[in-house]
Structures are given as C-alpha cells and as structure tokens.
Design a protein around this motif. Structure first.
Motif, mmCIF file in Angstrom:
data_model
loop_
_atom_site.group_PDB
_atom_site.id
_atom_site.type_symbol
_atom_site.label_atom_id
_atom_site.label_comp_id
_atom_site.label_asym_id
_atom_site.label_seq_id
_atom_site.Cartn_x
_atom_site.Cartn_y
_atom_site.Cartn_z
ATOM 1 N N THR A 4 -0.537 0.857 12.489
ATOM 2 C CA THR A 4 0.782 0.208 12.161
ATOM 3 C C THR A 4 1.188 -0.688 13.451
ATOM 4 O OG1 THR A 4 2.165 1.702 11.431
ATOM 5 C CG2 THR A 4 0.793 0.995 9.926
ATOM 6 N N MET A 54 0.629 4.913 0.678
ATOM 7 C CA MET A 54 -0.325 5.853 1.179
ATOM 8 C C MET A 54 0.538 7.212 1.345
ATOM 9 S SD MET A 54 -2.611 5.821 4.900
ATOM 10 C CE MET A 54 -3.044 7.480 5.665
ATOM 11 N N LEU A 104 -6.313 0.258 4.072
ATOM 12 C CA LEU A 104 -5.159 -0.354 3.228
ATOM 13 C C LEU A 104 -4.990 -1.587 4.421
ATOM 14 C CD1 LEU A 104 -2.735 2.314 2.762
ATOM 15 C CD2 LEU A 104 -3.824 0.791 0.796
ATOM 16 N N VAL A 105 -4.990 -1.519 5.777
ATOM 17 C CA VAL A 105 -4.686 -2.633 6.523
ATOM 18 C C VAL A 105 -5.659 -3.575 6.644
ATOM 19 C CG1 VAL A 105 -3.932 -3.302 8.902
ATOM 20 C CG2 VAL A 105 -2.881 -1.243 7.486
ATOM 21 N N GLY A 109 0.799 -1.192 -0.023
ATOM 22 C CA GLY A 109 -0.010 0.021 0.100
ATOM 23 C C GLY A 109 0.960 1.102 -0.069
ATOM 24 N N HIS A 167 5.933 -1.460 8.034
ATOM 25 C CA HIS A 167 5.621 0.066 7.667
ATOM 26 C C HIS A 167 7.143 0.964 7.482
ATOM 27 C CE1 HIS A 167 3.725 4.249 9.065
ATOM 28 N NE2 HIS A 167 4.175 4.290 7.905
ATOM 29 N N ILE A 185 -5.659 4.778 6.578
ATOM 30 C CA ILE A 185 -4.797 3.549 6.643
ATOM 31 C C ILE A 185 -5.438 2.299 7.272
ATOM 32 C CG2 ILE A 185 -4.205 4.357 9.393
ATOM 33 C CD1 ILE A 185 -1.754 2.628 7.227
ATOM 34 N N VAL A 231 3.149 -1.170 4.396
ATOM 35 C CA VAL A 231 2.750 0.081 3.970
ATOM 36 C C VAL A 231 3.690 0.997 3.798
ATOM 37 C CG1 VAL A 231 1.364 1.990 4.815
ATOM 38 C CG2 VAL A 231 0.710 -0.303 5.532
ATOM 39 N N MET A 238 -1.411 7.007 11.094
ATOM 40 C CA MET A 238 -0.879 5.465 10.567
ATOM 41 C C MET A 238 -0.244 4.872 11.595
ATOM 42 S SD MET A 238 0.644 6.912 6.853
ATOM 43 C CE MET A 238 0.727 5.233 6.168
#
Ligand code: PHB
Length: 404
Positions: free
Chosen positions: A124, A44, A99-100, A42, A131, A96, A108, A120
């Motif tokens: 994470t 971001m 994505l997660v 991802g 990340h 976020i 990420v 974020m």
C-alpha cells in the motif's frame, strides 16, 4: 497455497457491475471511475482462525458507520470485497496484491495481525492506495513505514503496554514481574511498552517467557512462572487462545498469588469464553465497559440491536475506521480520486468515537486516553483513566518521515 485455493476462500459480497468491471479491465484513467462509479473497498481481515472473532466485529461496525453516514459522501454506492487473510503473514503479499492490482480497490481496510499488516504496508505504501488499519498495532505502520495514505484507527502495541507498565510502576508491592507472550511483532512491542512504563518506577523483569504465535501450549511456561514466584505476570495473548490461556492460568494454581495482567486484548471479547477464569484480571486499553458516555451508550445500543451482540474494542476500531473514511470522503465530496482532499480530511478529523474523542498524530496513529479496567463478572469494568492523551513510543515516532 495455490491461487485457486485462495480464490475459493474469497467471499465477494457483491460482484462488480459489468460496466465498472470493463472500465477497470481496460485501464481507464482513475478519474473516470472516481466520478461516477461505486467506491470499492477491500476488507482484508481474518475470517478464520484465532482472530476471526475480531474480523467479524470490525466488518460489522465498519459497515454500520458507512451506512449511518452515507449522506456525507453523496450516498455514493459502495462495493465491498471481503478477503480472509487467515492471520497468515506468508500469504499477505499475495492477498493484498489481489485487492490492489486485480480488484483495483480504492481503499483497503486491514488488518488484525501485525505480521500480515507488515506485508500489506509494503504494497500500500508503494502503490499509494488508501489504507486504514483497524487493529494491527505494529510499530512500523506509524513509524518507519508511515506514509500519507496509511492511517490507523486502533492503537500501537506499545501504547497499551506502556499504560499497564505505568500503572504497575505506581504499585510498590509489584517489584518483580515476569512477561509471558507470543513472540511476534505485537507481543514484542507490547512487552517493550510495558517495560518502558514499568522499569522507570524501579521494578524489574524477572524473566521474559515466549512462545510462537499461535501456539497454545502454555502449561510448561506456567510451571516456570510458579517456580519463579513473581509479583505479577504480564501477557500479550489474544483471540480465542486468550480464553484458553486464562483458564490454564487458573488451572496451574497460581492465579491467587500471582496476578495476571496485560494489555486489554488479554480479556477483551473473551469473558464468556473464559468463564470465571478472567475474574479480577486488570488490563489497560483505549476502551472499557461502563464508560457511560452518551456517545458510547448510543453506539452500544445500535450495535446490539443490529448484530444481536455486545460490541468490544474491535467493533469500536472498525466503526472509527468508517468514521475516518467518511471524513476523507466528505472532504473530497465523494470523489476518491481527489486524494489530496481526502488525506487532508482524514488528517484533520476529530473522531467522535465511542471510546471518547480522538485525533491522529502526525504519524497517523490515534492519540488517546488509556483506561485501567478490571474484570468484574462479564465486564471489563472501567476503573478510570490510566494515562490521558497518550501518543506513540517516541523512538518509533522519530522514524516516521512522512514526506508529501
Ligand atoms: C496485532 O497483531 O497487532 C494484534 C492482534 C490481536 C490483538 C491486538 C494486536 O488483540
């Protein structure tokens, strides 16, 4: 913003292969995905707003590094999911989480703005998803919120500020410096770094002037600078706004007598947009034009050929995020579920970066040389190393309790 509005902004470069989508949706154990499926990454980053130029640089060069090194992780196919964070901290948690939790990415990459990165990190750190921060310099990332799965390939805001402060501390003619910066984590930490470096040399800060991110009404503050008449002005203003700031500074008629200085973000990537207004500005950063090393020359040539653009520090940071991830994937033989191996591979990596070789600190922040630069024409010209192998702010590092 409604969910739908955000979804329309998402740019999915490749859609999920049907099988992988079904597997993820059915919640198959991660090991099944890890061995055969594509690696899901991802991105971001800001693809709109004042920092969008940085989002593009980072994306370009990250993908370039992954492509160049595909052989090192068994040529596993990669699926990129691109999400515009708009440099808006208020939307960070939703973005976020998408994505997660929904896309179930393995890694990420993000982001540029420190306030968005803070949002974020909370997710994470808790979820354990890998990340890599390719820009945002916030102290928390490699301080109080550090974690085994969180890495940074850029800088801490303190580092470049400290470097510039140390340079000014050695100039007896610069006794009184005014700071003028955006008031958010990056600006505040950059100014702290500057003061930590500068004040030990016996200088003083005449006044701290602030404006909210991403405001560009610099004029009233520059009028105040003119009346204070300091020996220099230190500023953290960046992105497209930075070019306007440099022009406003010249238009205010103070640039001849009161030098503008800053972390390199003030001028990096902005020399075309600033026209002549940037000429002579001195900054400190972990990258410069004219390093003239074999590694940097090769990177610059490849980048220019591929993207028809000159690379900047953001491109270097994105490229290094790719190199760091490759080191992790190589150690795990391309299997993203081998988390321990991946983390070890990344922790111990020696990154052969265009900026010069660097390693991570225990808190996962680059320990790196800081260059003094001066704008000459269209270059942030390298004037030599200001500080060698600079680590992060000791007071921040003390807050990092990494755990297992
Ligand atoms: C940050 O928010 O940490 C940040 C943003 C833009 C830069 C540098 C740092 O150029």
């Amino acid at each position: 913003m409604s969910q739908n509005a955000t979804f329309t902004r998402r740019k999915v470069l490749k859609t999920l292969a049907a099988g992988a989508a079904a597997g993820a949706a059915l919640g198959f154990p991660a090991i099944v995905r890890g061995q055969g499926a594509k690696i899901k990454i991802g991105l971001m980053l800001p693809y709109s707003g004042t920092f969008s130029i940085y989002g593009e640089s980072i994306t370009n060069s990250f993908m370039m590094a992954m492509k160049e090194n595909a052989g090192k992780f068994g040529g596993r196919e990669i699926e990129y999911i691109r999400l515009d964070d708009e440099s808006d901290p208020a939307k960070a948690t939703d973005n976020i989480n998408r994505l997660v939790t929904r896309d179930k990415v393995d890694v990420v990459i993000g982001t540029v703005h420190s306030g968005v990165a803070a949002g974020m990190l909370r997710i994470t750190k808790e979820s354990g998803v890998m990340h890599i921060i390719p820009n945002a310099g916030l102290a928390q990332a490699t301080g109080a919120l550090c974690a085994p799965n969180i890495f940074r390939t850029s800088f801490s805001n303190w580092q470049a500020g400290y470097g510039m402060g140390a340079v000014m501390a050695n100039r007896p003619q610069a006794k009184n410096v005014v700071t003028l910066s955006w008031r958010y984590a990056a600006g505040e930490e950059s100014v702290k770094g500057f003061k930590d470096g500068f004040l030990k040399g016996g200088g003083k800060i005449g006044k701290e002037l602030w404006l909210p991110f991403p405001n560009v009404e610099f004029q009233p503050l520059l009028t105040e600078v003119a009346s204070i008449k300091p020996d220099a002005v230190y500023s953290f203003i960046a992105g497209a706004a930075g070019a306007k700031y440099m022009k406003d500074y010249v238009a205010a008629g103070i640039s001849k007598n009161i030098p503008l200085i800053g972390p390199g973000f003030l001028t990096e990537g902005l020399l075309d947009a600033a026209g002549g207004a940037a000429e002579g500005i001195e900054t400190v950063l972990h990258y410069a034009d004219g390093l003239n090393s074999k590694r940097d020359n090769e990177f610059r040539l490849n980048y220019a050929k591929t993207f028809k653009l000159q690379p900047d520090v953001f491109a270097v940071q994105g490229y290094d995020a790719g190199l760091l991830l490759v080191a992790g994937l190589a150690a795990a033989k391309g299997d993203v579920t081998k988390r321990k191996e991946m983390i070890e591979g990344m922790r111990s990596a020696k990154i052969d970066s265009p900026r010069g070789p660097w390693r991570l600190s225990k808190a996962h922040n680059p320990v790196q040389d800081m260059y003094l630069r001066k704008v000459v024409g269209k270059e942030n010209k390298n004037m030599g190393i200001a500080i060698k192998a600079l680590d992060d702010d000791p007071s921040v590092m003390a807050l990092c309790k990494m755990g297992a």
